[in-house]
Design a protein around this motif. Structure first.
Motif, PDB file in Angstrom:
ATOM      1  N   ILE A  67       0.834  -1.207   0.000  1.00  0.00           N
ATOM      2  CA  ILE A  67       0.000   0.000   0.000  1.00  0.00           C
ATOM      3  C   ILE A  67       0.868   1.256   0.000  1.00  0.00           C
ATOM      4  O   ILE A  67       0.634   2.208  -0.764  1.00  0.00           O
ATOM      5  CB  ILE A  67      -0.946  -0.010   1.227  1.00  0.00           C
ATOM      6  N   ASP A  68       1.905   1.291   0.849  1.00  0.00           N
ATOM      7  CA  ASP A  68       2.740   2.482   0.981  1.00  0.00           C
ATOM      8  C   ASP A  68       3.547   2.769  -0.286  1.00  0.00           C
ATOM      9  O   ASP A  68       3.914   3.924  -0.543  1.00  0.00           O
ATOM     10  CB  ASP A  68       3.683   2.332   2.173  1.00  0.00           C
ATOM     11  N   ALA A  69       3.812   1.719  -1.064  1.00  0.00           N
ATOM     12  CA  ALA A  69       4.571   1.907  -2.297  1.00  0.00           C
ATOM     13  C   ALA A  69       3.671   2.204  -3.494  1.00  0.00           C
ATOM     14  O   ALA A  69       4.167   2.411  -4.602  1.00  0.00           O
ATOM     15  CB  ALA A  69       5.406   0.655  -2.580  1.00  0.00           C
ATOM     16  N   SER A  70       2.368   2.253  -3.264  1.00  0.00           N
ATOM     17  CA  SER A  70       1.400   2.385  -4.354  1.00  0.00           C
ATOM     18  C   SER A  70       1.031   3.839  -4.609  1.00  0.00           C
ATOM     19  O   SER A  70       1.086   4.684  -3.717  1.00  0.00           O
ATOM     20  CB  SER A  70       0.141   1.582  -4.002  1.00  0.00           C
ATOM     21  N   ASP A  71       0.631   4.096  -5.846  1.00  0.00           N
ATOM     22  CA  ASP A  71       0.070   5.401  -6.200  1.00  0.00           C
ATOM     23  C   ASP A  71      -1.451   5.384  -6.186  1.00  0.00           C
ATOM     24  O   ASP A  71      -2.074   6.445  -6.305  1.00  0.00           O
ATOM     25  CB  ASP A  71       0.547   5.824  -7.594  1.00  0.00           C
ATOM     26  N   LEU A  72      -2.042   4.187  -6.044  1.00  0.00           N
ATOM     27  CA  LEU A  72      -3.499   4.056  -6.074  1.00  0.00           C
ATOM     28  C   LEU A  72      -4.091   3.891  -4.682  1.00  0.00           C
ATOM     29  O   LEU A  72      -5.169   4.405  -4.387  1.00  0.00           O
ATOM     30  CB  LEU A  72      -3.910   2.867  -6.949  1.00  0.00           C
ATOM     31  N   TYR A  73      -3.391   3.165  -3.802  1.00  0.00           N
ATOM     32  CA  TYR A  73      -3.894   2.855  -2.469  1.00  0.00           C
ATOM     33  C   TYR A  73      -3.173   3.711  -1.425  1.00  0.00           C
ATOM     34  O   TYR A  73      -2.003   4.073  -1.591  1.00  0.00           O
ATOM     35  CB  TYR A  73      -3.674   1.377  -2.142  1.00  0.00           C
ATOM     36  N   HIS A  74      -3.863   4.001  -0.350  1.00  0.00           N
ATOM     37  CA  HIS A  74      -3.205   4.703   0.751  1.00  0.00           C
ATOM     38  C   HIS A  74      -3.855   4.311   2.068  1.00  0.00           C
ATOM     39  O   HIS A  74      -5.053   4.022   2.132  1.00  0.00           O
ATOM     40  CB  HIS A  74      -3.239   6.220   0.558  1.00  0.00           C
ATOM     41  N   CYS A  75      -3.030   4.303   3.118  1.00  0.00           N
ATOM     42  CA  CYS A  75      -3.480   3.960   4.462  1.00  0.00           C
ATOM     43  C   CYS A  75      -3.425   5.227   5.311  1.00  0.00           C
ATOM     44  O   CYS A  75      -2.381   5.874   5.421  1.00  0.00           O
ATOM     45  CB  CYS A  75      -2.587   2.878   5.057  1.00  0.00           C
ATOM     46  N   ARG A  76      -4.546   5.601   5.919  1.00  0.00           N
ATOM     47  CA  ARG A  76      -4.637   6.847   6.666  1.00  0.00           C
ATOM     48  C   ARG A  76      -4.067   6.745   8.083  1.00  0.00           C
ATOM     49  O   ARG A  76      -3.800   7.754   8.729  1.00  0.00           O
ATOM     50  CB  ARG A  76      -6.104   7.288   6.757  1.00  0.00           C
ATOM     51  N   GLN A  77      -3.905   5.550   8.585  1.00  0.00           N
ATOM     52  CA  GLN A  77      -3.498   5.363   9.977  1.00  0.00           C
ATOM     53  C   GLN A  77      -2.007   5.641  10.162  1.00  0.00           C
ATOM     54  O   GLN A  77      -1.183   5.334   9.280  1.00  0.00           O
ATOM     55  CB  GLN A  77      -3.820   3.946  10.456  1.00  0.00           C
ATOM     56  N   ARG A  78      -1.664   6.183  11.326  1.00  0.00           N
ATOM     57  CA  ARG A  78      -0.259   6.379  11.661  1.00  0.00           C
ATOM     58  C   ARG A  78       0.439   5.018  11.652  1.00  0.00           C
ATOM     59  O   ARG A  78      -0.045   4.067  12.277  1.00  0.00           O
ATOM     60  CB  ARG A  78      -0.140   7.036  13.031  1.00  0.00           C
ATOM     61  N   PRO A  79       1.576   4.894  10.951  1.00  0.00           N
ATOM     62  CA  PRO A  79       2.207   3.572  10.811  1.00  0.00           C
ATOM     63  C   PRO A  79       2.435   2.844  12.129  1.00  0.00           C
ATOM     64  O   PRO A  79       2.222   1.632  12.213  1.00  0.00           O
ATOM     65  CB  PRO A  79       3.529   3.899  10.097  1.00  0.00           C
ATOM     66  N   ALA A  80       2.845   3.557  13.172  1.00  0.00           N
ATOM     67  CA  ALA A  80       3.141   2.894  14.445  1.00  0.00           C
ATOM     68  C   ALA A  80       1.902   2.303  15.097  1.00  0.00           C
ATOM     69  O   ALA A  80       2.015   1.412  15.950  1.00  0.00           O
ATOM     70  CB  ALA A  80       3.804   3.879  15.400  1.00  0.00           C
ATOM     71  N   ASP A  81       0.710   2.782  14.712  1.00  0.00           N
ATOM     72  CA  ASP A  81      -0.530   2.332  15.342  1.00  0.00           C
ATOM     73  C   ASP A  81      -1.359   1.400  14.456  1.00  0.00           C
ATOM     74  O   ASP A  81      -2.451   1.001  14.845  1.00  0.00           O
ATOM     75  CB  ASP A  81      -1.392   3.541  15.723  1.00  0.00           C
ATOM     76  N   ARG A  82      -0.858   1.087  13.281  1.00  0.00           N
ATOM     77  CA  ARG A  82      -1.636   0.261  12.364  1.00  0.00           C
ATOM     78  C   ARG A  82      -1.867  -1.140  12.920  1.00  0.00           C
ATOM     79  O   ARG A  82      -0.988  -1.732  13.548  1.00  0.00           O
ATOM     80  CB  ARG A  82      -0.917   0.153  11.019  1.00  0.00           C
ATOM     81  N   ASP A  94      -2.400  -6.039 -10.058  1.00  0.00           N
ATOM     82  CA  ASP A  94      -3.039  -6.080 -11.376  1.00  0.00           C
ATOM     83  C   ASP A  94      -4.069  -4.980 -11.523  1.00  0.00           C
ATOM     84  O   ASP A  94      -4.151  -4.309 -12.570  1.00  0.00           O
ATOM     85  CB  ASP A  94      -3.700  -7.455 -11.575  1.00  0.00           C
ATOM     86  N   PHE A  95      -4.869  -4.746 -10.479  1.00  0.00           N
ATOM     87  CA  PHE A  95      -5.891  -3.715 -10.537  1.00  0.00           C
ATOM     88  C   PHE A  95      -5.258  -2.331 -10.725  1.00  0.00           C
ATOM     89  O   PHE A  95      -5.748  -1.496 -11.501  1.00  0.00           O
ATOM     90  CB  PHE A  95      -6.733  -3.739  -9.252  1.00  0.00           C
ATOM     91  N   GLU A  96      -4.138  -2.074 -10.033  1.00  0.00           N
ATOM     92  CA  GLU A  96      -3.492  -0.784 -10.184  1.00  0.00           C
ATOM     93  C   GLU A  96      -2.910  -0.609 -11.580  1.00  0.00           C
ATOM     94  O   GLU A  96      -2.958   0.495 -12.143  1.00  0.00           O
ATOM     95  CB  GLU A  96      -2.400  -0.613  -9.133  1.00  0.00           C
ATOM     96  N   ARG A  97      -2.369  -1.679 -12.152  1.00  0.00           N
ATOM     97  CA  ARG A  97      -1.841  -1.561 -13.506  1.00  0.00           C
ATOM     98  C   ARG A  97      -2.936  -1.184 -14.509  1.00  0.00           C
ATOM     99  O   ARG A  97      -2.688  -0.481 -15.484  1.00  0.00           O
ATOM    100  CB  ARG A  97      -1.181  -2.874 -13.929  1.00  0.00           C
ATOM    101  N   ARG A  98      -4.149  -1.632 -14.232  1.00  0.00           N
ATOM    102  CA  ARG A  98      -5.238  -1.379 -15.165  1.00  0.00           C
ATOM    103  C   ARG A  98      -5.983  -0.072 -14.879  1.00  0.00           C
ATOM    104  O   ARG A  98      -6.615   0.498 -15.770  1.00  0.00           O
ATOM    105  CB  ARG A  98      -6.239  -2.552 -15.136  1.00  0.00           C
ATOM    106  N   HIS A  99      -5.935   0.375 -13.603  1.00  0.00           N
ATOM    107  CA  HIS A  99      -6.752   1.547 -13.233  1.00  0.00           C
ATOM    108  C   HIS A  99      -5.930   2.694 -12.640  1.00  0.00           C
ATOM    109  O   HIS A  99      -6.481   3.766 -12.414  1.00  0.00           O
ATOM    110  CB  HIS A  99      -7.821   1.138 -12.219  1.00  0.00           C
ATOM    111  N   GLY A 100      -4.650   2.475 -12.381  1.00  0.00           N
ATOM    112  CA  GLY A 100      -3.867   3.496 -11.712  1.00  0.00           C
ATOM    113  C   GLY A 100      -3.491   4.660 -12.622  1.00  0.00           C
ATOM    114  O   GLY A 100      -3.664   4.627 -13.826  1.00  0.00           O
TER     115      GLY A 100
END
Length: 373
Positions: A291-306, A367-373
């Motif tokens: 997720i963190d390496a993606s341009d399509l997905y993102h995580c809103r939570q602080r990494p230390a608390d995930r 695969d989804f990101e390659r097609r929709h990102g």
């Protein structure tokens, strides 16, 4: 990681794999499901289904004893703690906690860490005055308030925490030593890691995450907190009376108890709670790194608390969410819809979720990101 099985831009499963990422009731291990299927018509050669066993009979009493001993061994529960098998889910305990643990007029401390802590607070307030020691609401529950910000009341009857926020994707990484009894709702991450039991006055957890099926709530309560029930509290809801009767004050949820006994045995066979913790961290780190390496997905939570158990994330283009969920289901990745109060995507990585399920999800996401990102 397995190669992508979504050729030509299609999101259809190529191998018939199906993985249930539901937050609960959650998936069960295939070995446990097979044992239930085999034993259901005739349990222990008794000629009766486990659904028909009298809870006062020696065979079922033996099953309850085995379940308790299995739990004590996995968690290292000291002898001055009682194990209770209660009806219903954790939500029932939101109101039963103040009724069992507080004197009339006495207050309790609560940490407001997310959706389920807020629900627990609202219910407990119907029965007792509360002090909110800290809240993450001002930041949309994207981080857990650190201990140094907690405004604790040394006269409180107990301090309540939610160890893992299923809807918000947050998890407490450490448990404080307090001067008042620490009470924890551990429904979602119970049995996913070792615990310092001595720091808690009471732990409660619904069974339908890592302990089997819905209908059972398990409690671990220190002896000194077992008080005479308040006037008007129905006897089956009294922790003290249930402890006296070894959780048989009334008919316990027998099938859920049977499933819990199987799950406890399975957990031990997999290497116990240290092995569960290693697996949880590995599965969740793979997902968060993607997720963190993606341009399509993102995580809103602080990494230390995930949370290592309920990974919550969003798509930058929320218009793609229905497409993502629909194609994921076609790919055999089920129940990825986020909680209704939060939205987005939620992948629940309970103990029964194999590494192969996470790898299949990552292949689909790529695969989804390659097609929709």
């Amino acid at each position: 990681m397995a190669s992508s099985c979504f050729p030509d831009g299609a999101a259809a499963a190529c191998s018939g794999e199906r993985y249930n990422f539901a937050a609960g009731p959650a998936m069960l291990p295939s070995a446990v499901l097979a044992q239930i299927r085999e034993e259901l018509p005739d349990w222990q050669a008794s000629g009766l289904s486990v659904l028909e066993q009298p809870f006062t009979g020696s065979p079922f009493k033996g099953l309850m004893h085995q379940a308790e001993q299995g739990l004590r061994e996995l968690l290292g529960i000291p002898p001055n703690y009682r194990v209770l098998f209660m009806h219903g889910g954790a939500t029932c305990q939101f109101g039963l906690l103040p009724l069992n643990l507080l004197a009339p007029g006495q207050s309790a401390d609560y940490l407001e860490s997310g959706y389920w802590a807020t629900k627990a607070i609202a219910e407990a307030r119907r029965h007792a005055p509360l002090n909110i020691v800290a809240s993450g609401a001002g930041h949309g529950f994207r981080a857990t308030p650190p201990l140094e910000q907690w405004r604790l009341d040394p006269q409180a009857g107990y301090c309540h925490i939610t160890s893992n926020e299923t809807a918000n994707g947050l998890q407490l990484q450490h448990f404080p030593e307090l001067s008042v009894p620490l009470v924890a709702d551990m429904s979602s991450d119970f049995l996913t890691r070792p615990l310092p039991i001595e720091r808690f006055g009471l732990i409660y957890a619904s069974a339908q995450k890592n302990l089997g099926v819905a209908g059972l709530c398990l409690l671990i309560v220190r002896d000194d907190l077992l008080k005479a029930p308040r006037a008007g509290l129905p006897s089956p809801f009294s922790y003290a009376l249930q402890a006296e009767q070894q959780s048989r004050l009334c008919t316990p949820p027998t099938f859920a108890l049977y499933c819990a006994a199987l799950m406890l045995r399975w957990t031990g066979q997999q290497g116990g709670l240290k092995a569960m913790a290693r697996a949880s961290l590995h599965k969740s780190r793979l997902l968060y790194q993607h997720i963190d390496a993606s341009d399509l997905y993102h995580c809103r939570q602080r990494p230390a608390d995930r949370s290592a158990i309920n990974a919550c994330f969003h798509l930058h283009d929320e218009r793609l969410l229905p497409v993502f969920l629909r194609e994921a289901e076609l790919a055999g990745l089920l129940n990825l819809q986020g909680h209704a109060a939060v939205g987005g995507v939620r992948a629940s990585l309970y103990n029964a979720m194999p590494l192969a399920g996470v790898e299949h999800l990552l292949a689909f996401m790529g695969d989804f990101e390659r097609r929709h990102g």
